[in-house]
Write a protein that holds these residues in place. Structure first.
Motif, short mmCIF file in Angstrom:
data_model
loop_
_atom_site.label_atom_id
_atom_site.label_comp_id
_atom_site.label_asym_id
_atom_site.label_seq_id
_atom_site.Cartn_x
_atom_site.Cartn_y
_atom_site.Cartn_z
N MET A 43 0.71 -1.28 -0.06
CA MET A 43 -0.11 0.02 -0.22
C MET A 43 0.85 1.25 0.24
N TYR A 44 0.32 2.44 -0.38
CA TYR A 44 0.91 3.63 -0.53
C TYR A 44 0.25 4.50 0.15
N ILE A 45 0.69 5.76 0.66
CA ILE A 45 0.04 6.97 1.14
C ILE A 45 0.66 8.19 0.19
N LEU A 46 -0.46 8.69 -0.47
CA LEU A 46 -0.24 9.82 -1.27
C LEU A 46 -0.84 10.86 -0.31
N GLY A 47 -0.39 12.17 -0.19
CA GLY A 47 -0.83 13.24 0.29
C GLY A 47 -0.87 14.72 -0.39
N ASP A 48 -1.67 15.53 -0.08
CA ASP A 48 -1.75 16.92 -0.76
C ASP A 48 -2.04 17.89 0.43
N ILE A 49 -0.88 18.49 0.93
CA ILE A 49 -1.01 19.40 1.84
C ILE A 49 -1.16 20.94 1.44
N GLY A 50 -2.30 21.33 1.73
CA GLY A 50 -2.67 22.65 1.28
C GLY A 50 -2.80 23.65 2.40
N ASN A 51 -3.07 24.93 2.15
CA ASN A 51 -3.27 25.94 3.18
C ASN A 51 -4.49 25.90 4.10
N THR A 52 -5.70 25.22 3.52
CA THR A 52 -6.70 25.07 4.33
C THR A 52 -6.92 23.43 4.77
N GLU A 53 -6.61 22.69 4.03
CA GLU A 53 -6.91 21.28 4.42
C GLU A 53 -5.75 20.37 3.70
N THR A 54 -5.59 19.26 4.47
CA THR A 54 -4.76 18.17 4.04
C THR A 54 -5.69 17.00 3.66
N LYS A 55 -5.06 16.44 2.65
CA LYS A 55 -5.89 15.23 2.06
C LYS A 55 -4.93 14.10 1.93
N LEU A 56 -5.24 12.79 2.49
CA LEU A 56 -4.39 11.47 2.42
C LEU A 56 -5.31 10.69 1.60
N TRP A 57 -4.51 10.07 0.73
CA TRP A 57 -5.20 8.78 0.03
C TRP A 57 -4.50 7.43 0.31
N ILE A 58 -5.22 6.45 0.73
CA ILE A 58 -4.25 5.19 0.79
C ILE A 58 -4.72 4.41 -0.51
N VAL A 59 -3.63 4.03 -1.03
CA VAL A 59 -3.73 3.60 -2.47
C VAL A 59 -3.26 1.95 -2.48
N SER A 60 -3.88 0.90 -2.94
CA SER A 60 -3.53 -0.40 -2.99
C SER A 60 -2.40 -0.66 -3.86
N LYS A 61 -1.79 -1.62 -3.98
CA LYS A 61 -0.59 -1.86 -4.97
C LYS A 61 -1.11 -2.02 -6.43
N ASN A 62 -2.46 -2.18 -6.56
CA ASN A 62 -2.89 -2.16 -7.82
C ASN A 62 -3.70 -0.99 -8.30
N ASN A 63 -3.04 0.12 -7.70
CA ASN A 63 -3.55 1.83 -7.80
C ASN A 63 -4.75 1.98 -7.76
N LYS A 64 -5.49 1.03 -6.70
CA LYS A 64 -7.02 1.56 -6.31
C LYS A 64 -7.02 2.42 -5.07
N ILE A 65 -7.77 3.56 -5.12
CA ILE A 65 -7.83 4.30 -3.88
C ILE A 65 -8.92 3.41 -2.82
N SER A 66 -8.16 2.96 -1.78
CA SER A 66 -8.75 2.16 -0.80
C SER A 66 -9.78 3.19 0.43
N LYS A 67 -8.94 4.48 0.62
CA LYS A 67 -9.57 5.43 1.75
C LYS A 67 -8.92 6.62 1.22
N LYS A 68 -9.79 7.74 1.53
CA LYS A 68 -9.48 9.15 1.32
C LYS A 68 -9.99 9.92 2.99
N ILE A 69 -8.93 10.60 3.28
CA ILE A 69 -9.01 11.06 4.51
C ILE A 69 -8.77 12.74 4.22
N THR A 70 -9.74 13.54 4.97
CA THR A 70 -9.51 15.00 4.78
C THR A 70 -9.48 15.48 6.13
#
Length: 83
Positions: free
Chosen positions: A1-28
């Motif tokens: 699994m991978y963790i991808l993240g986007d940190i902005g001024n207002t909110e931070t978004k995290l995506w948990i992505v499986s090995k076959n490139n499917k998003i399993s969770k999105k956290i804001t």
């Protein structure tokens, strides 16, 4: 699994992505309120298995917030966070 993240001024978004490139969770959450306690609660509440994480990648415009998240994840996962 991978963790991808986007940190902005207002909110931070995290995506948990499986090995076959499917998003399993999105956290804001708000970028201003990031601390170790909140991150611990966030990862526990979403049942993210940190021992299965292989890579971590972030895009950030807030270096201070990235630094906090980087320190937290490097202690828990023992991997380098790429920005």
């Amino acid at each position: 699994m991978y963790i991808l993240g986007d940190i902005g001024n207002t909110e931070t978004k995290l995506w948990i992505v499986s090995k076959n490139n499917k998003i399993s969770k999105k956290i804001t959450f708000l970028s201003k309120s990031v601390n170790n306690r909140q991150l611990n609660i966030l990862f526990r509440r979403n049942k993210i298995q940190l021992n299965k994480i292989e890579k971590i990648l972030f895009c950030s415009v807030v270096p201070k917030t990235f630094s906090k998240i980087n320190k937290f994840l490097s202690k828990k996962v023992k991997l380098k966070c790429y920005e």
